[in-house]
Design a protein around this motif. Structure first.
Motif, PDB file in Angstrom:
ATOM      1  N   HIS A 110      59.794  61.685  67.598  1.00 25.27           N
ATOM      2  CA  HIS A 110      60.875  60.716  67.379  1.00 25.27           C
ATOM      3  C   HIS A 110      61.942  60.790  68.470  1.00 25.27           C
ATOM      4  O   HIS A 110      62.689  59.851  68.674  1.00 25.27           O
ATOM      5  N   ARG A 163      64.503  52.929  69.110  1.00 28.19           N
ATOM      6  CA  ARG A 163      64.060  52.922  67.704  1.00 28.19           C
ATOM      7  C   ARG A 163      64.143  51.569  67.015  1.00 28.19           C
ATOM      8  O   ARG A 163      63.689  51.411  65.898  1.00 28.19           O
ATOM      9  N   THR A 198      58.751  57.019  70.135  1.00 24.62           N
ATOM     10  CA  THR A 198      59.557  57.391  68.968  1.00 24.62           C
ATOM     11  C   THR A 198      58.778  57.061  67.700  1.00 24.62           C
ATOM     12  O   THR A 198      57.606  56.654  67.765  1.00 24.62           O
TER      13      THR A 198
END
Lengths: 330, 330
Positions: A110, A163, A198
């Motif tokens: 991530h 993200r 991510t």
């Protein structure tokens, strides 16, 4: 039954459903599905999707070999003159629960950095774990006669920028729905044009789909009754039955009337949850509600979830319904 | 190691490999993987892909729970200062073998007619079967340290027009390769704009990928030594070592020199093979060869397949190599 194609194209998506990781997996057992819940969820979904009142026989669509058997069971002969069941249009997105999180957090997928061997290995390992969960969910829904198509975001063209969704090819999602299938997407490891890679969470996928597919309502199935004013394990936790979202994106609790109205809602975020917990969920839900789409957060595999999936809450929320409604306050 | 991005973009694909269904599954046992072959295939692929001579430690990338265990085994701590392995660019496509064919042929998915309940159910059932095989192949290659990404053609945007490719979004394939991953595609049930739906075979996928990605060579791994002049089970079957493809797309055997040169090559097509057998394979291979790309058809998990994967046959085919080379005759 003749299907009018032009009418069919313009028919809207009825509902996007999030199967929360906590509801369909056993959170404290690595890579273990909550079979009982998943079976009930599949059954409730089917009930909610059937159009018209005629109860129709389930045509199982998972003809895979059962473990320990060398035979495939499918009763295709019975299907010959079976009438087609008309389903309304649903899209399913599921979280990861006890799948994927271990691999993602151990490798730091991530946080990005795909050039590091451990991140690249973790990226592959995370995707193997979440795609194996996706396959099991596709199978469970197919056993209930729901014509599911698994769609993994990364290979299907989703990527992110810090993200948030940077690109997503929704044409195959639309084509699948148009052909009478139910796409099943999931939180996934993806390429990120800032971080390298991510985790794209299921909640972010839901918001993106809601913005573009404009469903009538969105249901989040979870493992607690709804959103509480503090961690639901605490004795005095109060279930928030209705949250109103305002023009500026802020939100406030309108039912029950809380004594300390300026009190921030405390929520618990599980340590292994790499994509944020209830806080993320509320802010994603608020963004959906701002589009004029009702959001219901409800405990999976209960009478409350069945009513939410059926769309029974759209006009009036019954007093005896337990869950959280998040609505745009006009 | 610093990677030059612009150089990296222009680097070509080295090889597209077809893992034949007959080589990686047990053809006569429903939905059963040929584990031993698959393990050797994965190991040979890894060997072929490694750039430079330095033998590098395998970083296993399948961190899933083993059946019967509650633990996940991954040695991430050892990966901290592990050097990145440089792999050359490969794409993998696999067939279905004993997966998918049962579901497809029982329901007639390859013949279309998605409005029929049995075809729709069969479409879903076929996809469940082939995607479960895909997941197992992705896992087997990942265990050998190959950073695989499973890509199911239907949800990834592939569709057909009378079984030939009508659309295919190759941008995610290209992006994955660019990021150092190995895409793993497979024969799949897809929407067909004439038939409604059909089966897109792995061989047709290979040809489409070859046309657009222009690999240096293509390897078909199968369960016999190569292409024979008659079913290989017959005692007098002769292995065709070299087939020359002509400008007009026709092809002839140049090694060995056959007595009856106008004799049509007989091949066997298994009854349950809904996507055609050796005949399809040769004509697909001929179309690839016409692009100037060498095609090697070779028995999986042998020294011959390792040499083919390594690219050792590109200049001269050694006398002791067993397999079939299909080449454009300029």
């Amino acid at each position: 039954m003749e299907l009018n194609l032009s009418e069919s194209w313009s028919r809207s998506i009825r509902c996007i459903v999030k199967l929360g990781g906590a509801a369909i997996t056993r959170k404290n057992e690595l890579e273990t599905i909550h079979d009982e819940n998943l079976e009930i969820v599949a059954c409730q979904l089917r009930q909610a999707m059937i159009e018209g009142s005629a109860p129709s026989k389930v045509i199982g669509m998972d003809w895979s070999k059962k473990p320990g058997s060398s035979q495939i069971s499918c009763h295709v002969d019975e299907l010959g003159d079976h009438e087609s069941t008309e389903f309304s249009r649903f899209v399913v997105v599921h979280g990861a629960g006890s799948f994927g999180h271990f691999q993602a957090s151990r490798s730091g997928v991530h946080k990005g950095g795909l050039e590091k061997p451990i991140v690249k290995a973790g990226f592959v390992a995370t995707r193997i774990s979440v795609t194996s969960l996706n396959l099991e969910i596709v199978r469970a829904l197919a056993r209930e006669g729901i014509p599911t198509i698994g769609m993994s975001p990364f290979p299907c063209g989703w990527s992110t920028s810090k993200r948030d969704v940077a690109s997503a090819d929704l044409s195959t999602v639309a084509k699948s729905i148009h052909s009478g299938f139910v796409p099943v997407l999931h939180g996934d490891a993806v390429l990120d044009n800032i971080l390298g890679c991510t985790i794209l969470s299921g909640d972010v996928i839901i918001r993106h789909l809601a913005e573009h597919l404009k469903p009538e309502y969105v249901v989040f199935l979870t493992d607690v009754l709804g959103v509480y004013d503090r961690p639901p394990s605490e004795p005095d936790a109060v279930l928030l039955k209705e949250i109103a979202v305002e023009e500026d994106g802020g939100w406030k609790v309108v039912n029950p009337v809380l004594e300390h109205t300026d009190k921030k809602v405390e929520t618990s975020v599980a340590a292994h949850d790499t994509t944020g917990g209830m806080e993320t969920k509320i802010s994603e839900a608020a963004m959906i509600a701002k589009l004029g789409i009702d959001v219901y957060i409800v405990k999976a595999a209960t009478t409350h979830s069945q009513r939410a999936l059926n769309g029974e809450l759209r006009d009036v929320v019954p007093e005896d319904w337990l869950g959280t409604v998040i609505r745009f306050s006009k």
